[in-house]
Design a protein around this motif. Structure first.
Motif, mmCIF file in Angstrom:
data_model
loop_
_atom_site.group_PDB
_atom_site.id
_atom_site.type_symbol
_atom_site.label_atom_id
_atom_site.label_comp_id
_atom_site.label_asym_id
_atom_site.label_seq_id
_atom_site.Cartn_x
_atom_site.Cartn_y
_atom_site.Cartn_z
ATOM 1 N N GLU A 95 19.399 62.620 37.403
ATOM 2 C CA GLU A 95 18.216 63.256 36.828
ATOM 3 C C GLU A 95 16.968 62.396 37.088
ATOM 4 O O GLU A 95 17.016 61.164 37.045
ATOM 5 C CB GLU A 95 18.399 63.441 35.314
ATOM 6 N N ARG A 96 15.889 63.088 37.370
ATOM 7 C CA ARG A 96 14.581 62.443 37.514
ATOM 8 C C ARG A 96 13.526 63.466 37.129
ATOM 9 O O ARG A 96 13.508 64.577 37.679
ATOM 10 C CB ARG A 96 14.369 61.966 38.943
ATOM 11 N N ASN A 97 12.645 63.108 36.240
ATOM 12 C CA ASN A 97 11.726 64.076 35.669
ATOM 13 C C ASN A 97 10.451 64.199 36.504
ATOM 14 O O ASN A 97 9.339 64.105 36.008
ATOM 15 C CB ASN A 97 11.385 63.702 34.223
ATOM 16 N N LEU A 134 14.846 65.876 43.967
ATOM 17 C CA LEU A 134 15.602 66.472 45.063
ATOM 18 C C LEU A 134 15.031 66.099 46.427
ATOM 19 O O LEU A 134 15.520 66.583 47.453
ATOM 20 C CB LEU A 134 15.651 67.989 44.907
ATOM 21 N N LYS A 135 14.027 65.226 46.434
ATOM 22 C CA LYS A 135 13.517 64.715 47.704
ATOM 23 C C LYS A 135 14.286 63.467 48.126
ATOM 24 O O LYS A 135 14.680 63.326 49.284
ATOM 25 C CB LYS A 135 12.029 64.382 47.596
ATOM 26 N N SER A 136 14.482 62.550 47.175
ATOM 27 C CA SER A 136 15.087 61.259 47.519
ATOM 28 C C SER A 136 16.424 61.010 46.840
ATOM 29 O O SER A 136 17.050 59.979 47.098
ATOM 30 C CB SER A 136 14.118 60.130 47.144
ATOM 31 N N HIS A 137 16.856 61.919 45.972
ATOM 32 C CA HIS A 137 18.125 61.760 45.247
ATOM 33 C C HIS A 137 18.169 60.452 44.454
ATOM 34 O O HIS A 137 19.248 59.912 44.215
ATOM 35 C CB HIS A 137 19.314 61.823 46.216
ATOM 36 N N ALA A 138 17.012 59.964 44.038
ATOM 37 C CA ALA A 138 16.942 58.693 43.316
ATOM 38 C C ALA A 138 16.829 58.943 41.818
ATOM 39 O O ALA A 138 15.871 58.514 41.160
ATOM 40 C CB ALA A 138 15.765 57.858 43.808
ATOM 41 N N GLY A 139 17.828 59.633 41.262
ATOM 42 C CA GLY A 139 17.825 59.940 39.844
ATOM 43 C C GLY A 139 18.809 59.084 39.068
ATOM 44 O O GLY A 139 19.715 58.457 39.630
ATOM 45 N N GLU A 140 18.618 59.066 37.760
ATOM 46 C CA GLU A 140 19.520 58.325 36.875
ATOM 47 C C GLU A 140 20.754 59.171 36.599
ATOM 48 O O GLU A 140 20.655 60.363 36.290
ATOM 49 C CB GLU A 140 18.821 57.997 35.553
ATOM 50 N N TRP A 141 21.927 58.553 36.666
ATOM 51 C CA TRP A 141 23.163 59.292 36.440
ATOM 52 C C TRP A 141 23.416 59.478 34.952
ATOM 53 O O TRP A 141 23.470 58.516 34.185
ATOM 54 C CB TRP A 141 24.339 58.585 37.114
ATOM 55 N N LEU A 142 23.524 60.759 34.556
ATOM 56 C CA LEU A 142 23.733 61.171 33.176
ATOM 57 C C LEU A 142 24.906 62.142 33.140
ATOM 58 O O LEU A 142 25.385 62.597 34.175
ATOM 59 C CB LEU A 142 22.475 61.853 32.633
ATOM 60 N N ALA A 197 26.711 51.361 35.701
ATOM 61 C CA ALA A 197 28.153 51.475 35.482
ATOM 62 C C ALA A 197 28.716 52.829 35.912
ATOM 63 O O ALA A 197 29.929 53.002 35.986
ATOM 64 C CB ALA A 197 28.477 51.228 34.013
ATOM 65 N N ALA A 198 27.831 53.782 36.213
ATOM 66 C CA ALA A 198 28.279 55.092 36.707
ATOM 67 C C ALA A 198 28.331 55.137 38.231
ATOM 68 O O ALA A 198 29.111 55.904 38.806
ATOM 69 C CB ALA A 198 27.348 56.197 36.198
ATOM 70 N N LEU A 199 27.530 54.334 38.912
ATOM 71 C CA LEU A 199 27.351 54.468 40.357
ATOM 72 C C LEU A 199 28.643 54.374 41.179
ATOM 73 O O LEU A 199 28.822 55.149 42.129
ATOM 74 C CB LEU A 199 26.335 53.437 40.861
ATOM 75 N N PRO A 200 29.569 53.446 40.897
ATOM 76 C CA PRO A 200 30.766 53.389 41.738
ATOM 77 C C PRO A 200 31.600 54.674 41.724
ATOM 78 O O PRO A 200 32.358 54.921 42.667
ATOM 79 C CB PRO A 200 31.571 52.222 41.125
ATOM 80 N N PHE A 201 31.433 55.489 40.676
ATOM 81 C CA PHE A 201 32.266 56.677 40.491
ATOM 82 C C PHE A 201 31.494 57.970 40.768
ATOM 83 O O PHE A 201 32.029 59.065 40.589
ATOM 84 C CB PHE A 201 32.820 56.697 39.072
#
Length: 644
Positions: free
Chosen positions: A159-161, A166-174, A457-461
Motif C-alpha cells: 500500500e502507498r497513499n 502502481l508506478k514503482s510498486h514501492a508500497g508498505e506490506w500490510l 519482516a514481511a518482505l521475505p515472504f
C-alpha cells in the motif's frame, strides 16, 4: 462503462453458474486443477491442494479484437505432456528444480475461431496462459482471468497513499481479510502483484505472473465476492500485439509453510532459458556488493565517487553505484572513464545511473539506447541502473526487454529502478542482477518514511518470493524504528546478485561501534547456495532465515513488535563444529544518538538506535541458542565451519 459491465458480468457469473457441462482434471503431488466448461459455455477453473479449495470457480478468457474469447466456447483437450529440468541461478539457492504436468486445450468459439489454453500443475503451484493465433495487429482489451479465494483468506498486499503505488510498486506490506479488499485502499481496488495469501485451511498461496514479455503487466482488481480480476494500466484503450499472442503465465504459487514458499521457484522456471548465443559466456555476470554515495550524499562529485571507490576496496566490495548527477560533470565521458580506470586498478566495477526517458525511443531498434550503452561500455563501466519507468504498460515492458538484450550484447549488467516486481526475467536474462519494485530503505531518508519493522519482516515472504530486489540494505544512521542488529540482518534476509549497500561507506569504516561487524559486512554473500526458513517465522512479525554459502551458514532475524526471547534450533547445520559469531541487540547499552550523522535522514520519529553486541561461541547442529531481541530488533549469527 465497458469495464463496469464486465465486472457485473463477472460477479453474476461467479454467483450463479455452478453447474458443470465439461471438466478436465490435472494433478500433481496433492495439487489439483480443474478446467471447466459451464452450461453457459463459459470457461473457468478451480484449484485445490490436499482437498482444500484454494481457488473457487473463476473465469478464464481474454478479450481480443473486440471478441470475449472463452465466454461462448467449446473446449477439448488436445495434448498432455510433462516437463522436468533443473538449472543454476543466482538467488536464495543455487539450483532450481522444475517438474510439472501440462495440458493444452483447443478452444473453439461460436464463430469458429480457435485459440489455445495451456494449464500447468506442479508441486509448487498452478499456472495458465493464453495462445491466440493471428496476423497483423491484434488489439488486446483485457482479460477475464480471475482468482476467487475462500472466505477468511488473509491477504498481504502493498500500500502507498499516492499514485506512485502502481508506478514503482514501492508500497508498505500490510494485510487484511479478503472481504475488505475492494475498499481497503484510498487509491482504489486495484493492487499490484504479488499477493501473498494465508489460507484458512493452512498453507499459503501467492498470485504472480511469469514470463512477462511482449505484453502489459497484470495488476489485480478486487471486485467483491473474494475475487480478484486481471487489470491492465492501459484500461479500455487496450494494447496492440503483432501476430500471435502468447500471454504471460497467470500463477498461483502454493506452499505448506514459509520455508516452501521462500524456496518456490515456479516463476523463474516458467521463463524461457537464456539464449545460448547471447549468454554463451557469462563470466562477466558476477554477484557482489556495492558501495553507494547517493543515500547519504545525494548529488555526487568526481572526488566523492573516487573516495567511494577507495572505500569499496577497503570494505572488500566488488562494485560502486554512481547514481544521478554524474552526467552534469564537466567532460562527463572523459571524467567517468578516468573514474572507471581508477576503479579497475582496485578491482572495483562501476555501475552508472540513467533516466529511462532519455533512452525509451523504439525507433530503429532502440538505436539511441544502443548508442548510450556503447558509450557506457567504452568508459569501462560494467553495468547500468535505469530508473523511473514508472509503470508496466506494454510499451514499458518492451523497453525493459530491449535494454536487457542490448546490454547483454555488450556484456553489461542491468539494475532496474522505478519499476514493477519481478516475473522471473532474470532466468532468461541473467544480466538482470537486481530490480527495485520494492519499498526500500531509501524511504528512511524521506518524509513519507521511515519503513516499519513489520514491513521488513514481511518482505521475505511477499516481494522476495518471485525474485531479487534492490532494497539497498543496511541503514545505521537512519534505521527508523529498528535496531542496528535488525539492520545487519537485512544483509542475510534480503538477497540481490547486485547488493547495493545504503550506508555511507566512510561511516562504516570509521565508526568504532561498527567495527566488530565489519568483517561480517565484508564477507556476507549476496547470493546463496541454500535457504531454510525457521518454523517460528510469521509474516510481518518475525522472519528467521538461515542461508548457506559453501560450508558457512548465516542466520538473520527480523522482528517487529515487542521484545522477544527466541530459541534458535541449529538443526539446519551440517555435521561438524562451527564458530558462531552472534550479533544481537545490546539492550543494556546506551542508545546511539543519530542527529547529524546523515544529513538526509528522517529522524522525526526516532533519533537514537539500539546498538548491537558481539559474542563468539562454538556450537553444532544439536545446539539451541537463546537470543534476546529488542522491540523491532533483530540478530545475525555467522556459523563458520571449523576444520575437522
Amino acid at each position: 462503462m465497458k469495464n463496469l459491465i464486465l465486472l457485473l458480468v463477472t460477479l453474476l457469473f461467479i454467483a450463479g453458474c455452478t453447474s458443470n457441462k465439461t471438466e478436465f482434471k490435472i494433478s500433481n503431488n496433492g495439487v489439483e486443477a480443474q478446467v471447466l466448461q459451464l452450461k453457459n459455455h463459459q470457461i473457468s477453473y478451480t484449484v485445490k491442494k490436499d482437498g482444500h479449495v484454494i481457488i473457487d470457480t473463476s473465469l478464464i478468457g481474454i478479450v481480443v479484437n473486440e471478441k470475449s474469447l472463452g465466454s461462448n466456447s467449446k473446449i477439448r483437450l488436445s495434448e498432455r505432456f510433462s516437463e522436468e529440468f533443473d538449472y543454476s541461478m543466482f538467488g536464495g539457492k543455487n539450483t532450481a528444480y522444475h517438474k510439472t504436468n501440462i495440458s493444452k486445450f483447443e478452444i473453439k468459439e461460436k464463430d469458429g475461431f480457435t485459440w489455445f489454453l495451456e494449464f500447468l500443475v506442479s508441486a509448487e503451484g498452478v499456472a495458465y496462459r493464453y495462445i491466440v493465433p493471428g496476423t497483423g495487429t491484434q488489439d488486446v482489451k483485457g482479460e477475464l482471468s480471475s482468482f476467487r479465494f475462500p472466505n477468511n483468506t488473509k491477504v498481504w498486499y502493498f500500500e502507498r497513499n499516492n499514485d506512485w503505488k502502481l508506478k514503482s510498486h514501492a508500497g508498505e506490506w500490510l494485510c487484511s481479510d479478503i472481504s475488505q479488499m475492494p475498499a481497503i485502499s484510498k487509491m482504489g481496488p486495484v493492487q499490484g502483484l504479488t499477493l501473498t495469501c494465508e489460507m484458512p485451511a493452512g498453507g499459503y498461496a501467492l498470485v504472480a505472473e511469469a514470463a512477462l514479455y511482449n505484453y502489459s503487466g497484470m495488476r489485480l482488481e478486487a471486485i467483491g465476492d473474494n475475487t480478484f480480476k486481471a487489470n491492465f494500466a492501459e484500461g479500455e484503450k487496450g494494447f496492440e500485439i503483432e501476430g500471435d499472442i502468447l500471454t504471460p503465465w497467470r500463477c498461483i504459487l502454493l506452499a505448506d509453510d514459509l520455508n516452501s514458499l521462500v524456496n518456490n521457484t515456479l516463476v523463474p522456471s516458467l521463463n524461457p532459458k537464456p539464449d545460448g548465443r547471447l549468454f554463451a559466456d557469462m563470466s562477466w555476470i558476477k554477484p557482489g556488493k556495492a558501495a553507494w554515495y547517493w543515500w547519504s550524499g545525494k548529488f555526487s562529485t568526481f572526488e566523492a565517487e573516487k573516495r567511494t571507490v577507495d572505500n569499496a576496496e577497503k570494505l572488500g566490495f566488488e562494485y560502486t553505484m554512481v547514481d544521478e548527477g554524474w552526467e552534469r560533470w564537466s567532460n562527463k565521458w572523459e571524467t567517468i572513464t578516468e573514474l572507471c580506470n581508477y576503479a579497475k586498478n582496485k578491482n572495483v566495477g562501476i555501475f552508472l545511473w540513467k533516466h529511462s526517458n532519455q533512452l525509451n525511443f523504439p525507433e530503429n531498434g532502440y538505436a539511441l539506447m544502443a548508442g548510450f550503452l556503447d558509450s557506457l561500455k567504452q568508459t569501462g563501466a560494467v553495468g547500468v541502473k535505469v530508473d523511473f519507468m514508472n509503470g508496466e504498460t506494454k510499451s514499458l515492458i518492451d523497453f525493459d526487454e530491449a535494454l536487457l538484450k542490448l546490454a547483454a550484447e555488450r556484456k553489461l549488467m542491468v539494475n532496474f529502478h522505478g519499476c514493477q516486481q519481478s516475473s522471473g526475467e532474470y532466468r532468461t536474462y541473467p544480466n538482470e542482477v537486481s530490480r527495485e519494485g520494492i519499498r526500500g530503505v531509501e524511504l528512511n531518508n524521506m518524509k513519507e518514511g521511515p519503513l516499519s519493522a513489520s514491513h521488513n519482516a514481511a518482505l521475505p515472504f511477499t516481494r522476495y518470493v518471485t525474485g531479487h530486489a534492490d532494497y539497498t540494505p543496511l541503514a545505521f544512521t537512519a534505521p527508523g524504528e529498528t535496531t542496528w542488529a535488525h539492520q545487519l540482518a537485512t544483509l542475510v534476509c534480503y538477497y540481490s546478485p547486485f547488493q547495493c549497500i545504503a550506508e555511507n561507506p566512510e561511516y562504516l569504516l570509521k565508526t568504532q561501534k561498527i567495527q566488530p561487524a565489519i568483517n561480517f559486512i565484508n564477507e556476507v554473500p549476496s547470493v546463496w547456495d541454500e535457504t531454510f526458513v525457521l518454523p517460528q517465522s510469521k509474516i510481518g512479525e518475525l522472519a528467521i532465515l538461515a542461508r548457506r554459502k559453501g560450508n558457512d551458514w548465516y542466520l538473520g532475524v527480523l522482528s517487529a513488535g515487542e521484545k522477544k526471547q527466541l530459541q534458535v534450533n541449529c538443526n539446519f547445520l551440517k555435521e561438524g563444529n562451527y564458530s558462531a559469531e552472534i550479533f544481537s541487540d545490546d539492550i543494556l547499552a546506551e542508545p546511539v544518538p543519530l542527529e547529524g550523522l546523515n544529513p538526509r535522514a528522517n529522524l522525526t520519529k526516532r533519533n537514537t538506535a539500539i546498538p548491537f553486541k558481539k559474542e563468539v561461541i562454538i556450537c553444532d547442529k544439536n545446539n539451541n541458542l537463546m537470543l534476546n531481541i529488542a522491540a523491532n530488533g533483530g540478530a545475525v549469527i555467522w556459523f563458520k565451519a571449523r576444520e575437522k
